[in-house]
Scaffold this motif. Structure first.
Motif, PDB file in Angstrom:
ATOM      1  N   ALA A 192      -2.512  10.873  17.696  1.00  0.00           N
ATOM      2  CA  ALA A 192      -3.104  12.163  17.897  1.00  0.00           C
ATOM      3  C   ALA A 192      -2.041  13.186  18.659  1.00  0.00           C
ATOM      4  O   ALA A 192      -1.066  12.455  19.168  1.00  0.00           O
ATOM      5  CB  ALA A 192      -4.370  11.605  18.911  1.00  0.00           C
ATOM      6  N   GLY A 193      -1.795  14.073  17.943  1.00  0.00           N
ATOM      7  CA  GLY A 193      -1.439  15.310  18.821  1.00  0.00           C
ATOM      8  C   GLY A 193      -1.183  14.689  20.186  1.00  0.00           C
ATOM      9  O   GLY A 193      -0.862  15.080  21.685  1.00  0.00           O
ATOM     10  N   LEU A 194      -2.196  16.024  20.602  1.00  0.00           N
ATOM     11  CA  LEU A 194      -2.367  15.832  22.269  1.00  0.00           C
ATOM     12  C   LEU A 194      -4.486  15.070  22.795  1.00  0.00           C
ATOM     13  O   LEU A 194      -5.430  16.221  22.102  1.00  0.00           O
ATOM     14  CB  LEU A 194      -2.668  17.074  22.641  1.00  0.00           C
ATOM     15  CG  LEU A 194      -2.544  17.674  24.753  1.00  0.00           C
ATOM     16  CD1 LEU A 194      -2.274  16.700  25.605  1.00  0.00           C
ATOM     17  CD2 LEU A 194      -2.335  19.065  24.296  1.00  0.00           C
ATOM     18  N   GLY A 195      -3.775  14.245  23.462  1.00  0.00           N
ATOM     19  CA  GLY A 195      -5.390  14.245  23.645  1.00  0.00           C
ATOM     20  C   GLY A 195      -6.399  13.114  22.512  1.00  0.00           C
ATOM     21  O   GLY A 195      -5.578  12.053  22.391  1.00  0.00           O
TER      22      GLY A 195
ATOM     23  N   TYR B  30       1.159  -0.999   0.397  1.00  0.00           N
ATOM     24  CA  TYR B  30       0.235   0.043   0.185  1.00  0.00           C
ATOM     25  C   TYR B  30       1.243   0.835  -0.013  1.00  0.00           C
ATOM     26  O   TYR B  30       2.272   1.739  -0.055  1.00  0.00           O
ATOM     27  CB  TYR B  30      -0.381  -0.141   1.299  1.00  0.00           C
ATOM     28  CG  TYR B  30      -1.518  -1.217   1.460  1.00  0.00           C
ATOM     29  CD1 TYR B  30      -3.122  -1.152   0.546  1.00  0.00           C
ATOM     30  CD2 TYR B  30      -1.663  -2.602   2.400  1.00  0.00           C
ATOM     31  CE1 TYR B  30      -3.791  -2.500  -0.024  1.00  0.00           C
ATOM     32  CE2 TYR B  30      -2.621  -3.404   2.118  1.00  0.00           C
ATOM     33  CZ  TYR B  30      -3.574  -3.192   1.144  1.00  0.00           C
ATOM     34  OH  TYR B  30      -4.806  -4.140   1.356  1.00  0.00           O
ATOM     35  N   LYS B  31       0.180   2.382   0.033  1.00  0.00           N
ATOM     36  CA  LYS B  31       1.030   3.591  -0.463  1.00  0.00           C
ATOM     37  C   LYS B  31       0.567   3.813   1.383  1.00  0.00           C
ATOM     38  O   LYS B  31      -0.982   4.713   1.285  1.00  0.00           O
ATOM     39  CB  LYS B  31       0.579   4.519  -1.445  1.00  0.00           C
ATOM     40  CG  LYS B  31       1.708   5.995  -1.396  1.00  0.00           C
ATOM     41  CD  LYS B  31       0.925   6.258  -3.212  1.00  0.00           C
ATOM     42  CE  LYS B  31       2.272   7.772  -3.350  1.00  0.00           C
ATOM     43  NZ  LYS B  31       2.147   8.536  -4.253  1.00  0.00           N
ATOM     44  N   VAL B  32       1.348   4.193   1.293  1.00  0.00           N
ATOM     45  CA  VAL B  32       1.343   4.921   3.119  1.00  0.00           C
ATOM     46  C   VAL B  32       1.825   5.974   3.855  1.00  0.00           C
ATOM     47  O   VAL B  32       2.736   6.852   3.218  1.00  0.00           O
ATOM     48  CB  VAL B  32       1.456   3.691   4.122  1.00  0.00           C
ATOM     49  CG1 VAL B  32       1.077   4.269   5.338  1.00  0.00           C
ATOM     50  CG2 VAL B  32       1.450   2.198   3.657  1.00  0.00           C
ATOM     51  N   GLY B  33       0.731   7.264   3.848  1.00  0.00           N
ATOM     52  CA  GLY B  33       1.039   8.059   4.650  1.00  0.00           C
ATOM     53  C   GLY B  33       0.839   7.860   6.367  1.00  0.00           C
ATOM     54  O   GLY B  33       0.155   6.946   7.025  1.00  0.00           O
ATOM     55  N   ARG B  34       2.094   8.383   7.116  1.00  0.00           N
ATOM     56  CA  ARG B  34       2.399   8.748   7.981  1.00  0.00           C
ATOM     57  C   ARG B  34       2.323  10.102   8.730  1.00  0.00           C
ATOM     58  O   ARG B  34       3.405  10.570   8.803  1.00  0.00           O
ATOM     59  CB  ARG B  34       3.361   7.477   8.604  1.00  0.00           C
ATOM     60  CG  ARG B  34       3.267   7.236  10.000  1.00  0.00           C
ATOM     61  CD  ARG B  34       4.879   6.847  10.689  1.00  0.00           C
ATOM     62  NE  ARG B  34       6.247   7.915  10.796  1.00  0.00           N
ATOM     63  CZ  ARG B  34       7.377   7.348  10.284  1.00  0.00           C
ATOM     64  NH1 ARG B  34       7.632   5.619   9.636  1.00  0.00           N
ATOM     65  NH2 ARG B  34       8.453   8.634  10.258  1.00  0.00           N
ATOM     66  N   TYR B  35       1.263  10.754   9.874  1.00  0.00           N
ATOM     67  CA  TYR B  35       2.171  11.968  10.585  1.00  0.00           C
ATOM     68  C   TYR B  35       2.049  11.414  11.716  1.00  0.00           C
ATOM     69  O   TYR B  35       1.512  11.099  12.714  1.00  0.00           O
ATOM     70  CB  TYR B  35       0.462  12.199  10.153  1.00  0.00           C
ATOM     71  CG  TYR B  35       0.008  13.928  10.704  1.00  0.00           C
ATOM     72  CD1 TYR B  35       1.217  14.803  10.593  1.00  0.00           C
ATOM     73  CD2 TYR B  35      -0.602  14.551  11.697  1.00  0.00           C
ATOM     74  CE1 TYR B  35       1.592  16.123  11.256  1.00  0.00           C
ATOM     75  CE2 TYR B  35      -0.622  15.827  12.722  1.00  0.00           C
ATOM     76  CZ  TYR B  35      -0.300  16.579  11.952  1.00  0.00           C
ATOM     77  OH  TYR B  35       0.609  17.662  12.178  1.00  0.00           O
ATOM     78  N   THR B  36       2.791  11.757  12.642  1.00  0.00           N
ATOM     79  CA  THR B  36       3.375  11.712  14.360  1.00  0.00           C
ATOM     80  C   THR B  36       3.883  13.122  14.452  1.00  0.00           C
ATOM     81  O   THR B  36       4.223  13.760  13.558  1.00  0.00           O
ATOM     82  CB  THR B  36       4.629  10.806  14.077  1.00  0.00           C
ATOM     83  OG1 THR B  36       6.023  11.512  13.497  1.00  0.00           O
ATOM     84  CG2 THR B  36       3.846   9.393  13.927  1.00  0.00           C
ATOM     85  N   SER B  37       3.922  13.392  16.220  1.00  0.00           N
ATOM     86  CA  SER B  37       4.550  14.297  16.395  1.00  0.00           C
ATOM     87  C   SER B  37       4.886  14.243  17.814  1.00  0.00           C
ATOM     88  O   SER B  37       4.306  13.209  18.707  1.00  0.00           O
ATOM     89  CB  SER B  37       3.503  15.873  16.462  1.00  0.00           C
ATOM     90  OG  SER B  37       2.119  14.846  17.763  1.00  0.00           O
ATOM     91  N   PRO B  38       5.897  14.917  18.625  1.00  0.00           N
ATOM     92  CA  PRO B  38       6.815  16.101  17.841  1.00  0.00           C
ATOM     93  C   PRO B  38       7.821  15.616  17.171  1.00  0.00           C
ATOM     94  O   PRO B  38       8.267  14.153  17.064  1.00  0.00           O
ATOM     95  CB  PRO B  38       7.306  16.839  18.739  1.00  0.00           C
ATOM     96  CG  PRO B  38       7.601  15.743  19.848  1.00  0.00           C
ATOM     97  CD  PRO B  38       6.309  14.831  19.760  1.00  0.00           C
ATOM     98  N   GLU B  39       8.519  16.451  15.749  1.00  0.00           N
ATOM     99  CA  GLU B  39       9.112  16.255  15.606  1.00  0.00           C
ATOM    100  C   GLU B  39      10.699  15.413  16.495  1.00  0.00           C
ATOM    101  O   GLU B  39      10.674  16.141  17.491  1.00  0.00           O
ATOM    102  CB  GLU B  39      10.227  17.141  13.926  1.00  0.00           C
ATOM    103  CG  GLU B  39      10.158  17.977  14.679  1.00  0.00           C
ATOM    104  CD  GLU B  39       9.376  19.464  15.464  1.00  0.00           C
ATOM    105  OE1 GLU B  39      10.007  20.782  15.972  1.00  0.00           O
ATOM    106  OE2 GLU B  39       8.328  19.073  15.578  1.00  0.00           O
TER     107      GLU B  39
END
Length: 429
Positions: A139-142, A66-75
């Protein structure tokens, strides 16, 4: 617009304050023509482990084709490492182009978006433009009022619930659980990890209210059968999963994150997402998640681990006791953010080490050395101080013997600066 100008604009956005509510992120997404509607998401919340679970699932799905996006935090190293497609950072010009599209909204003086909200909108816009098949979103916070809670998930995951960000999420496990369980969606599976009783009662009620299908981690035997500081080998007893997994995330606490990732694979399969066992094996063998019990040097060993709240510190403490029984070999370089419950972290970690060096990152949220020094003195722990992380590394490393182990912990901002000093920055494609 070039990347330098884009970074300047992003750098001027509010980054130290959290603004409850989804009005600003919805305004940004409206301006981008609702990119979050263009892909299916796996949405992950929790006090600890959500980034590790996100990294595992993204790697498995990538190996499944699959083509997969990933969004995480913090850097850890750069804004851009938050936003990846197929494990590659967003390109500098693509970041600049996204900021340029958002500029009319970012320049508004009334109720300006935060940096996190802007980066979330940029990530969703990028994933839509790249036509990802799935996006794994941390999720970033909460959760309930987090900017990421605008996606359309096929699966939501709550890793665990503990005390962190209490000034924003509440001072009790019930309040914190209510915030995190806010990612539950109607008719979407909600996978919950091991929860304390107080949190579980809230999660059950919130899933009922939202019409979400609450799924518990299924019984699954995970037995550690090998460890060599670079990876851990697990024996898995489950008919539909690989019998053995090599995981290059050696922290003992990763076992529960692995269990959640494997349970998520089962749920995704039930929804028709094809994930062969070969992809599970290859994805977990290739997963990388820097700064989480990461060995970045040998002879002597240097281990980076955020350990930025009491639960994470307790998990690290258990690994330290298991892996380095001789306290004389243990050394700590420590810095923490002032808005954390840092006293609890200090009480857990400091007594475990033969030497402690205190430092502070470049973050404006960093706790002062005076406050840390008072805490160390109250515990009767000998300590030294270094004004910068790089100076602290130089100070400690010059005194280490070949059999010693240095842990860098307390904050991902400290870990990120230490990693930049110790490890060559990866090619930023």
């Amino acid at each position: 617009m070039d990347c330098a100008e884009a970074r300047r604009i992003l750098g001027n956005l509010p980054s130290l304050e959290v603004k409850p509510g989804l009005s600003r992120i919805n305004r940004l997404l409206d301006a981008l023509d609702h990119p979050q509607r263009c892909f299916s998401a796996i949405h992950i919340a929790g006090t600890n482990g959500k980034g590790s679970v996100a990294a595992m699932l993204a790697s498995i799905l990538l190996q499944a084709g699959y083509k997969v996006g990933r969004y995480t935090s913090p850097e850890l190293l750069d804004f851009r490492d938050r936003i990846c497609v197929d494990d590659t950072w967003i390109a500098e010009q693509e970041l600049a182009d996204a900021v340029e599209r958002l500029c009319p909204q970012l320049d508004k003086e009334d109720d300006r978006p935060t940096l996190f909200e802007a980066l979330t909108a940029i990530a969703f816009d990028y994933f839509a433009a790249q036509r990802v098949d799935l996006a794994v979103i941390e999720a970033g916070l909460g959760g309930r009022f987090d900017a990421t809670n605008t996606v359309f998930p096929v699966l939501t995951v709550l890793t665990n619930v503990g005390r962190d960000h209490t000034r924003l999420l509440g001072d009790t496990l019930e309040q914190i659980s209510w915030e995190k369980a806010g990612i539950a969606k109607r008719q979407v599976p909600f996978l919950a990890g091991d929860l304390p009783t107080a949190a579980e009662q809230v999660v059950v009620e919130e899933c009922r209210r939202a019409g979400a299908n609450l799924v518990r981690t299924a019984p699954m035997s995970l037995r550690r059968k090998g460890f060599d500081w670079e990876r851990t080998t697990y024996a898995v007893e489950a008919e539909d999963l690989p019998a053995e997994i090599d995981l290059p995330l050696p922290g003992g606490y990763q076992a529960e994150n692995l269990r959640l990732a494997l349970c998520a694979v089962r749920i995704l399969r039930e929804q028709g997402i094809v994930i062969p066992n070969s992809a599970v094996i290859a994805g977990l063998d290739r997963v990388r998640w820097p700064g989480r019990f990461e060995v970045v040097a040998r002879d002597p060993l240097v281990v980076l681990d955020g350990a930025h709240n009491a639960s994470a510190a307790q998990a690290l403490a258990q690994d330290i006791a298991d892996y380095i029984p001789d306290k004389r070999r243990r050394h700590l370089l420590f810095g923490v953010l002032a808005d954390k419950e840092w006293q609890a972290i200090v009480r857990i970690l400091f007594p475990l080490f033969s030497s402690v060096t205190l430092t502070r990152s470049q973050s404006p949220r960093a706790l002062s050395l005076d406050a840390l020094g008072e805490a160390a003195s109250s515990l009767g722990v000998p300590f030294g101080c270094s004004e910068t992380v790089s100076a602290g590394l130089t100070r400690v490393c010059s005194r280490l013997g070949a059999q010693d182990v240095l842990f860098v912990a307390g904050s991902l901002t400290v870990v990120g600066e230490a990693r930049s000093a110790l490890v060559e920055v990866p090619c930023r494609l």
